[in-house]
Scaffold this motif. Structure first.
Motif, PDB file in Angstrom:
ATOM      1  N   ALA A  45       0.833  -1.206   0.000  1.00  0.00           N
ATOM      2  CA  ALA A  45       0.000   0.000   0.000  1.00  0.00           C
ATOM      3  C   ALA A  45       0.867   1.255   0.000  1.00  0.00           C
ATOM      4  O   ALA A  45       0.543   2.243  -0.668  1.00  0.00           O
ATOM      5  N   ALA A  46       1.993   1.219   0.715  1.00  0.00           N
ATOM      6  CA  ALA A  46       2.909   2.361   0.730  1.00  0.00           C
ATOM      7  C   ALA A  46       3.516   2.585  -0.655  1.00  0.00           C
ATOM      8  O   ALA A  46       3.678   3.728  -1.099  1.00  0.00           O
ATOM      9  N   GLU A  47       3.834   1.500  -1.357  1.00  0.00           N
ATOM     10  CA  GLU A  47       4.343   1.633  -2.731  1.00  0.00           C
ATOM     11  C   GLU A  47       3.278   2.246  -3.633  1.00  0.00           C
ATOM     12  O   GLU A  47       3.566   3.117  -4.453  1.00  0.00           O
ATOM     13  N   ALA A  48       2.046   1.792  -3.473  1.00  0.00           N
ATOM     14  CA  ALA A  48       0.944   2.360  -4.257  1.00  0.00           C
ATOM     15  C   ALA A  48       0.762   3.834  -3.917  1.00  0.00           C
ATOM     16  O   ALA A  48       0.545   4.672  -4.803  1.00  0.00           O
ATOM     17  N   GLU A  84       2.090   7.495   8.793  1.00  0.00           N
ATOM     18  CA  GLU A  84       2.834   8.750   8.691  1.00  0.00           C
ATOM     19  C   GLU A  84       2.723   9.358   7.299  1.00  0.00           C
ATOM     20  O   GLU A  84       2.591  10.577   7.162  1.00  0.00           O
ATOM     21  N   ARG A  85       2.771   8.534   6.272  1.00  0.00           N
ATOM     22  CA  ARG A  85       2.619   9.047   4.902  1.00  0.00           C
ATOM     23  C   ARG A  85       1.245   9.663   4.701  1.00  0.00           C
ATOM     24  O   ARG A  85       1.111  10.748   4.147  1.00  0.00           O
ATOM     25  N   LEU A  86       0.226   8.938   5.146  1.00  0.00           N
ATOM     26  CA  LEU A  86      -1.128   9.459   4.996  1.00  0.00           C
ATOM     27  C   LEU A  86      -1.321  10.733   5.812  1.00  0.00           C
ATOM     28  O   LEU A  86      -1.896  11.706   5.317  1.00  0.00           O
ATOM     29  N   TYR A  87      -0.840  10.730   7.034  1.00  0.00           N
ATOM     30  CA  TYR A  87      -0.983  11.904   7.892  1.00  0.00           C
ATOM     31  C   TYR A  87      -0.296  13.121   7.269  1.00  0.00           C
ATOM     32  O   TYR A  87      -0.858  14.215   7.230  1.00  0.00           O
ATOM     33  N   ALA A  88       0.908  12.927   6.766  1.00  0.00           N
ATOM     34  CA  ALA A  88       1.645  14.044   6.155  1.00  0.00           C
ATOM     35  C   ALA A  88       0.902  14.598   4.938  1.00  0.00           C
ATOM     36  O   ALA A  88       0.850  15.814   4.735  1.00  0.00           O
TER      37      ALA A  88
END
Length: 94
Positions: A45-48, A84-88
């Motif tokens: 999901a992080a790669e996507a 963290e990616r989503l929050y940022a």
């Protein structure tokens, strides 16, 4: 349930959405969320998510956020990195 393969889709954002949509297949059915599977699903999901950011695709970002909501409260490095990616991203939009 058979998980569809994402490699038939050519456009990277579409491939990313398909990859995130099949993540529930990776983490199991009916609450069978084993830690290793959740971690692997979060890494995918992080790669996507990264593809979505590269192509400025809100559709991909929403798909990743929806996936994150489906796995519930979890605690692992992969889950934290995805959070963290989503929050940022959503913090920047404000």
């Amino acid at each position: 349930m058979v998980c569809p393969r994402a490699d038939w889709v050519y456009a990277p954002p579409h491939r990313a959405v398909v990859a995130v949509d099949v993540q529930p297949c990776h983490v199991g059915q009916r609450g069978d969320h084993r830690s290793g599977r959740v971690d692997e699903a979060c890494k995918l999901a992080a790669e996507a998510f990264d593809v979505g950011q590269t192509y400025d695709s809100e559709r991909v970002t929403r798909a990743v956020a929806t996936f994150r909501n489906t796995i519930g409260a979890r605690s692992s490095r992969a889950v934290t990195e995805l959070d963290e990616r989503l929050y940022a991203t959503y913090r920047e939009e404000r």
